[in-house]
Design an enzyme around this catalytic site. Structure first.
Site, PDB file in Angstrom:
ATOM      1  N   ARG A  39       0.822  -1.224   0.000  1.00  0.00           N
ATOM      2  CA  ARG A  39       0.000   0.000   0.000  1.00  0.00           C
ATOM      3  C   ARG A  39       0.849   1.265   0.000  1.00  0.00           C
ATOM      4  O   ARG A  39       0.408   2.311  -0.450  1.00  0.00           O
ATOM      5  CB  ARG A  39      -0.924   0.009   1.215  1.00  0.00           C
ATOM      6  CG  ARG A  39      -2.084  -0.928   1.033  1.00  0.00           C
ATOM      7  CD  ARG A  39      -2.986  -0.874   2.231  1.00  0.00           C
ATOM      8  NE  ARG A  39      -4.268  -1.484   1.903  1.00  0.00           N
ATOM      9  CZ  ARG A  39      -5.202  -1.752   2.786  1.00  0.00           C
ATOM     10  NH1 ARG A  39      -5.014  -1.436   4.053  1.00  0.00           N
ATOM     11  NH2 ARG A  39      -6.332  -2.296   2.419  1.00  0.00           N
ATOM     12  N   LYS A 204     -17.349 -15.413   3.370  1.00  0.00           N
ATOM     13  CA  LYS A 204     -18.499 -14.555   3.646  1.00  0.00           C
ATOM     14  C   LYS A 204     -19.401 -14.309   2.436  1.00  0.00           C
ATOM     15  O   LYS A 204     -19.273 -13.309   1.744  1.00  0.00           O
ATOM     16  CB  LYS A 204     -17.999 -13.223   4.214  1.00  0.00           C
ATOM     17  CG  LYS A 204     -17.419 -13.365   5.600  1.00  0.00           C
ATOM     18  CD  LYS A 204     -16.663 -12.114   6.019  1.00  0.00           C
ATOM     19  CE  LYS A 204     -15.203 -12.190   5.678  1.00  0.00           C
ATOM     20  NZ  LYS A 204     -14.457 -10.965   5.781  1.00  0.00           N
ATOM     21  N   GLY A 358      -8.401  -9.099   0.684  1.00  0.00           N
ATOM     22  CA  GLY A 358      -7.173  -9.172   1.466  1.00  0.00           C
ATOM     23  C   GLY A 358      -6.567 -10.567   1.487  1.00  0.00           C
ATOM     24  O   GLY A 358      -5.376 -10.749   1.233  1.00  0.00           O
ATOM     25  N   GLY A 382     -13.598  -4.331   1.282  1.00  0.00           N
ATOM     26  CA  GLY A 382     -14.997  -3.930   1.400  1.00  0.00           C
ATOM     27  C   GLY A 382     -15.399  -2.912   0.344  1.00  0.00           C
ATOM     28  O   GLY A 382     -16.490  -3.008  -0.239  1.00  0.00           O
TER      29      GLY A 382
HETATM   30  P1  ADP Z   1     -10.973 -12.195   0.917  1.00  0.00           P
HETATM   31  O1  ADP Z   1     -10.330 -11.602   2.151  1.00  0.00           O
HETATM   32  O2  ADP Z   1      -9.987 -12.397  -0.179  1.00  0.00           O
HETATM   33  O3  ADP Z   1     -12.197 -11.426   0.484  1.00  0.00           O
HETATM   34  P2  ADP Z   1     -12.509 -14.096   2.437  1.00  0.00           P
HETATM   35  O4  ADP Z   1     -12.226 -13.284   3.655  1.00  0.00           O
HETATM   36  O5  ADP Z   1     -13.889 -14.137   1.920  1.00  0.00           O
HETATM   37  O6  ADP Z   1     -11.494 -13.672   1.274  1.00  0.00           O
HETATM   38  O7  ADP Z   1     -12.113 -15.630   2.729  1.00  0.00           O
HETATM   39  C1  ADP Z   1     -10.833 -16.018   3.149  1.00  0.00           C
HETATM   40  C2  ADP Z   1     -10.900 -17.137   4.154  1.00  0.00           C
HETATM   41  O8  ADP Z   1     -11.696 -18.208   3.689  1.00  0.00           O
HETATM   42  C3  ADP Z   1      -9.549 -17.724   4.446  1.00  0.00           C
HETATM   43  O9  ADP Z   1      -9.184 -17.432   5.772  1.00  0.00           O
HETATM   44  C4  ADP Z   1      -9.754 -19.232   4.223  1.00  0.00           C
HETATM   45  O10 ADP Z   1      -9.139 -20.029   5.229  1.00  0.00           O
HETATM   46  C5  ADP Z   1     -11.228 -19.367   4.309  1.00  0.00           C
HETATM   47  N1  ADP Z   1     -11.728 -20.568   3.602  1.00  0.00           N
HETATM   48  C6  ADP Z   1     -11.714 -20.801   2.277  1.00  0.00           C
HETATM   49  N2  ADP Z   1     -12.220 -22.017   2.013  1.00  0.00           N
HETATM   50  C7  ADP Z   1     -12.595 -22.565   3.184  1.00  0.00           C
HETATM   51  C8  ADP Z   1     -13.195 -23.801   3.551  1.00  0.00           C
HETATM   52  N3  ADP Z   1     -13.522 -24.713   2.638  1.00  0.00           N
HETATM   53  N4  ADP Z   1     -13.449 -24.001   4.874  1.00  0.00           N
HETATM   54  C9  ADP Z   1     -13.130 -23.075   5.791  1.00  0.00           C
HETATM   55  N5  ADP Z   1     -12.561 -21.898   5.495  1.00  0.00           N
HETATM   56  C10 ADP Z   1     -12.301 -21.637   4.222  1.00  0.00           C
HETATM   57 MG    MG Z   2     -10.858 -11.708   4.240  1.00  0.00          MG
END
Ligand code: ADP
Ligand code: MG
Length: 403
Positions: A39, A204, A358, A382
């Protein structure tokens, strides 16, 4: 209407002017040292463009969520790192002000020469920042002849430094990062290059529904992995064991499946285990056995997804948000690593690739894919999802006002 960025103005515009630049230096700091500095590095083009044109550059950011003034959240280590990254390229000096408004700051500014850079202390040392307090906005605006916002990731917030103060400064301009984010994301949201593919994983679903509502009708393929996949699979009648399910959004998912089912790809096999710490993992097809959870996409799915993502040639656009599995655990990282590599392959083959989120960015790096093997890394989190959902972005809207 395109956002105006720095290069849309005459060079003379910045000469000797106090240019206030809202940046996002919300980086991780531990024991006074900055960790990942992406960043910070990404603001170099905006800062150097201004210093090269004789501006006095005043940088402001928040860091973490301090409850008032709290030295654990000082931006001083960031000033140090910024000096290092600018130093290796120019003779620019970075000074640090121990406040973000008032006499201390005014004294520092009065000492600035053309081409100098001053970083202000954490904006959130004042609770007025987050409530867009009028008096605080005025004090910030007093520091500036020109307002620049280069912090897309905070532009969904109506804070003093992202919104209120901007309205009090005559000239408001998008920094180079802000403009690039808005250009890429609006192209993808409103007019994506075909074939347009979206890869969604992570956990999420709730945070991603708004963006998916917009992207589902436009996309040619939606490739789903991560924990998100299990809510889709459950809606289709598969057994999902102890996998993470978002029951609240099961009906939304069912509707999405009935409307767009033919373009949604779901995993056909999985890496399952009793718990993340369980070492006896098994590859399963279809249903997840009782007592087990799916933690990654399986080998057959990896093959299908990699072919879909890496197989686009010459044109198109692909967006990836959310890891394919619990990539933090090595045993469950294969799906994510393969998707990251396939994204890089697509990029080298001429596809416009975008990565957001992230954890996704961290996963990309862990997979050995470099920042310059992606067309655009959206640092918004977000903000990115909200922009894609078509939500109002006060920090972007205010840059359009008044011209
Ligand atoms: P980003 O930050 O890129 O938007 P998210 O916060 O939505 O991504 O998701 C990231 C998290 O999802 C990671 O910590 C990962 O461990 C978790 N994750 C992905 N697949 C699974 C799964 N099958 N079971 C549990 N956790 C998962
Ligand atoms: Mg995340």
């Amino acid at each position: 209407m395109a956002l105006r960025t720095l290069s849309d103005f005459d060079d003379k515009k910045f000469d000797g002017k106090k240019v206030f630049v809202r940046v996002d230096f919300n980086v991780s700091v531990s024991k006074g040292t900055v960790g990942e500095d992406y960043r910070i590095r990404m603001t170099i083009p905006t800062i150097e463009y201004l210093t090269n044109r004789g501006a006095k550059v005043i940088l402001a950011s928040h860091l973490g969520r301090p409850d008032g003034r709290d030295n654990d959240y000082t931006l001083a280590p960031v000033a140090k790192r910024l000096s290092e990254v600018l130093d290796s390229r120019s003779s620019t000096k970075v000074r640090f002000a121990h406040d973000c408004i008032g006499q201390t700051v005014e004294n520092e500014i009065s000492k600035m020469n053309k081409g100098d850079v001053l970083l202000l202390e954490n904006l959130r040392f004042y609770k007025e920042e987050e409530v867009n307090d009028k008096g605080f906005c005025e004090k910030l605006a007093e520091l500036a002849d020109i307002y620049v916002n280069d912090a897309f990731s905070t532009s969904h917030r109506k804070h003093a430094s992202t919104y209120g103060m901007a309205k009090l400064v005559d000239t408001r301009i998008a920094g180079f990062n802000m403009r690039k984010e808005v250009e890429y994301l609006s192209m993808m949201r409103d007019n994506p290059i075909k074939p347009f593919k979206v890869v969604v994983g992570g956990v999420k679903i709730k945070d991603k529904i708004g963006a998916l509502e917009h992207l589902l009708p436009k996309a040619d393929k939606i490739i789903i992995g991560g924990a998100a996949a299990y809510t889709f699979l459950k809606a289709k009648g598969f057994k999902t064991g102890k996998s993470l399910i978002d029951n609240e959004h099961l009906s939304w998912v069912s509707k999405a499946l009935s409307t767009y089912g033919d373009k949604i790809m779901l995993p056909t096999d999985h890496v399952a285990a009793m718990s993340p710490a369980d070492t006896s993992i098994t590859m399963v097809k279809g249903d997840i056995p009782d007592g087990m959870a799916g933690f990654d996409i399986g080998n057959e799915t990896i093959e299908q997804y990699s072919a879909e993502v890496g197989g686009t040639k010459g044109a198109g656009m692909t967006f990836w948000n959310g890891p394919m599995g619990m990539f933090e655990v090595r045993a469950f990282a294969n799906g994510t690593i393969n998707i990251a590599k396939s994204m890089a392959l697509a990029y080298w083959r001429g596809v416009k690739t975008l990565i957001g989120g992230g954890d996704t960015l961290e996963a990309m790096k862990k997979s050995g894919v470099a920042e310059n093997e992606v067309s655009h890394v959206s640092t918004g989190g977000g903000a990115t999802l909200r922009y894609l959902a078509g939500d109002e972005m006060p920090g972007v809207a205010v840059l359009y006002e008044g011209w």
